[in-house]
Design a protein around this motif. Structure first.
Motif, PDB file in Angstrom:
ATOM      1  N   LYS A 290     -29.804   8.328   6.665  1.00  0.00           N
ATOM      2  CA  LYS A 290     -28.726   8.673   7.103  1.00  0.00           C
ATOM      3  C   LYS A 290     -27.598   8.189   6.212  1.00  0.00           C
ATOM      4  CE  LYS A 290     -25.494   9.295  11.240  1.00  0.00           C
ATOM      5  NZ  LYS A 290     -25.274   8.913  12.561  1.00  0.00           N
ATOM      6  N   SER A 291     -27.038   8.690   5.470  1.00  0.00           N
ATOM      7  CA  SER A 291     -26.328   8.194   4.191  1.00  0.00           C
ATOM      8  C   SER A 291     -27.134   7.246   3.732  1.00  0.00           C
ATOM      9  CB  SER A 291     -25.092   7.090   5.110  1.00  0.00           C
ATOM     10  OG  SER A 291     -24.194   6.806   3.906  1.00  0.00           O
TER      11      SER A 291
ATOM     12  N   ASN B  17     -21.641  11.733   8.254  1.00  0.00           N
ATOM     13  CA  ASN B  17     -22.455  11.340   6.893  1.00  0.00           C
ATOM     14  C   ASN B  17     -23.717  12.339   6.717  1.00  0.00           C
ATOM     15  OD1 ASN B  17     -21.248   8.717   6.343  1.00  0.00           O
ATOM     16  ND2 ASN B  17     -22.206   8.056   8.233  1.00  0.00           N
ATOM     17  N   PRO B  18     -24.240  12.447   5.444  1.00  0.00           N
ATOM     18  CA  PRO B  18     -25.210  13.424   5.167  1.00  0.00           C
ATOM     19  C   PRO B  18     -26.586  12.748   5.457  1.00  0.00           C
ATOM     20  CG  PRO B  18     -24.456  12.033   3.046  1.00  0.00           C
ATOM     21  CD  PRO B  18     -23.718  11.717   4.193  1.00  0.00           C
ATOM     22  N   PHE B  19     -27.392  13.912   5.844  1.00  0.00           N
ATOM     23  CA  PHE B  19     -28.981  13.139   5.855  1.00  0.00           C
ATOM     24  C   PHE B  19     -29.778  13.551   4.724  1.00  0.00           C
ATOM     25  CE2 PHE B  19     -27.368  14.000  10.322  1.00  0.00           C
ATOM     26  CZ  PHE B  19     -27.795  12.990  10.956  1.00  0.00           C
TER      27      PHE B  19
ATOM     28  N   ASP C  73     -37.637   7.956  -7.696  1.00  0.00           N
ATOM     29  CA  ASP C  73     -37.035   8.780  -6.402  1.00  0.00           C
ATOM     30  C   ASP C  73     -36.504   9.946  -6.866  1.00  0.00           C
ATOM     31  OD1 ASP C  73     -37.634   6.664  -4.428  1.00  0.00           O
ATOM     32  OD2 ASP C  73     -35.917   5.610  -4.939  1.00  0.00           O
ATOM     33  N   TYR C  74     -36.981  11.130  -5.707  1.00  0.00           N
ATOM     34  CA  TYR C  74     -36.245  12.222  -6.061  1.00  0.00           C
ATOM     35  C   TYR C  74     -35.656  12.862  -4.555  1.00  0.00           C
ATOM     36  CZ  TYR C  74     -38.658  12.255 -10.308  1.00  0.00           C
ATOM     37  OH  TYR C  74     -39.237  12.191 -11.866  1.00  0.00           O
ATOM     38  N   GLU C  75     -34.701  13.287  -4.185  1.00  0.00           N
ATOM     39  CA  GLU C  75     -33.775  13.519  -2.930  1.00  0.00           C
ATOM     40  C   GLU C  75     -33.243  14.804  -3.183  1.00  0.00           C
ATOM     41  OE1 GLU C  75     -30.324  10.722  -2.544  1.00  0.00           O
ATOM     42  OE2 GLU C  75     -31.773   9.526  -3.275  1.00  0.00           O
ATOM     43  N   SER C  76     -32.978  15.153  -1.748  1.00  0.00           N
ATOM     44  CA  SER C  76     -32.070  16.077  -1.314  1.00  0.00           C
ATOM     45  C   SER C  76     -31.276  15.816  -0.180  1.00  0.00           C
ATOM     46  CB  SER C  76     -32.952  17.568  -1.104  1.00  0.00           C
ATOM     47  OG  SER C  76     -32.249  18.381  -0.659  1.00  0.00           O
ATOM     48  N   GLU C  77     -30.180  16.241  -0.001  1.00  0.00           N
ATOM     49  CA  GLU C  77     -29.284  15.846   1.256  1.00  0.00           C
ATOM     50  C   GLU C  77     -28.803  17.018   1.942  1.00  0.00           C
ATOM     51  OE1 GLU C  77     -24.924  14.632   0.028  1.00  0.00           O
ATOM     52  OE2 GLU C  77     -26.354  13.013  -0.509  1.00  0.00           O
TER      53      GLU C  77
ATOM     54  N   ASP D 160     -18.001  18.789   5.714  1.00  0.00           N
ATOM     55  CA  ASP D 160     -17.083  18.199   4.707  1.00  0.00           C
ATOM     56  C   ASP D 160     -15.443  18.556   5.289  1.00  0.00           C
ATOM     57  OD1 ASP D 160     -19.040  17.553   2.929  1.00  0.00           O
ATOM     58  OD2 ASP D 160     -19.232  19.703   2.092  1.00  0.00           O
ATOM     59  N   THR D 161     -15.175  19.657   5.721  1.00  0.00           N
ATOM     60  CA  THR D 161     -13.927  19.864   6.336  1.00  0.00           C
ATOM     61  C   THR D 161     -13.454  18.701   7.242  1.00  0.00           C
ATOM     62  OG1 THR D 161     -14.207  22.234   6.015  1.00  0.00           O
ATOM     63  CG2 THR D 161     -12.340  21.608   7.496  1.00  0.00           C
TER      64      THR D 161
END
Length: 297
Positions: free
Chosen positions: A186-187, A228-230, A244-248, A255-256
């Motif tokens: 998380k973040s 925050n993004p996961f 490391d390879y990642e996605s969120e 965002d709004t």
């Protein structure tokens, strides 16, 4: 691979060490955790330990598809410059330059040699300590290492509505070999609770590549109230320390909401500064009046 059978191998190693009695504190080190080779190449797996009274160093092989993941003895060395290998494992050789060092060599590695290899140090009292293991993968002819693609699937609206819970699904796919692990964040803070990762990578015989799925279970409150993004981070080992390879993913409207929060914060700070300036000007005005009155008197 923490998430797969390789973690189970490392777990077995730890259990064996506990049974052997860790009070002695003998450390067996296998610096190479993962190795990738082309078919026909030579493999050398190093090992060392820190106690001269442990004369015998043995090597074991454990295949992922073996019954009960049985550990098979490859060979052993009872002293420097001496070694014995099993009759059906003539492709292996053991080098022993010193009491604390040994290496297992595969002269011309084949795909059948893909396995986990464990080094063990044994004393005359038959106490045994294992290293953490080296995962050797021998690629098929024409294959090359390929890093994973990573994606996160959005949660089901039905699950949120009916169960008031959120499940995020991370898919790592199209990678070779299966030298990966998956972690959730998380973040920048790692998440360990609510994580469930598949025990084994799945092999696709058509694409000749692997895939692995991991799930993160969250409460509806945590999902809806997070700015925050996961992130799903996949570490891929390719004869190096790992890349490391990642996605969120963020919840819809996050965002709004974050932008609104930041704008409110900026406005708040601006108003605070104006109040300070107003107070300063008012104080100066009052001080001026007092000085003027004093001169008149």
């Amino acid at each position: 691979m923490e998430a797969m059978w390789w973690e189970m191998l490392l777990g077995i190693s730890v259990v064996l060490q506990l049974l052997a009695g860790l009070c002695r504190g003998v450390t067996v080190t296998q610096k190479e955790r993962f190795m990738i080779l082309q078919a026909g190449a030579k493999a050398r797996i190093p090992c060392e330990h820190d106690d001269d009274t442990y004369f015998t160093i043995s090597w074991y092989r454990q295949k992922s598809n073996s019954a009960g993941r049985e550990m098979q003895l490859v060979g052993y060395s009872a002293d420097t410059n001496s070694s014995v290998t099993e009759k059906d494992k003539t492709q292996f050789a053991i080098e022993r330059p010193s009491l604390r060092e040994a290496s297992l060599t595969v002269a011309a590695a084949q795909t059948a040699d893909t396995a986990g290899y464990f080094c063990a140090a044994r004393s005359q009292a038959e106490t045994v300590y294992f290293g953490q293991g080296t995962r050797l993968t021998v690629l098929e002819p024409g294959q090359e290492p390929r890093p994973p693609n990573v994606t996160i699937f959005a949660p089901s609206k039905e699950e949120i509505k009916e169960k008031h819970a959120v499940t995020l699904v991370c898919l790592a796919y199209n990678f070779i070999p299966d030298h990966v692990n998956i972690r959730w964040y998380k973040s920048d803070t790692e998440i360990t609770e609510g994580v469930k990762t598949e025990e084994f990578c799945k092999y696709d015989s058509v694409t000749k590549s692997y895939s692995l799925t991991s799930r993160l279970r969250l409460s509806e409150y945590e999902w809806e109230n997070s700015l925050n993004p996961f992130r799903c981070k996949v570490k891929f080992y390719n004869n190096d320390g790992g890349t490391d390879y990642e996605s969120e993913i963020r919840r819809e409207g996050c965002d709004t909401a974050k932008a609104s929060y930041e704008n409110s914060s900026y406005v708040g700070r601006f108003v605070y500064i104006l109040l300070i300036l107003k107070s300063t000007l008012y104080g100066a005005f009052v001080m001026g009046l007092m000085l003027r009155k004093k001169r008149v008197q």
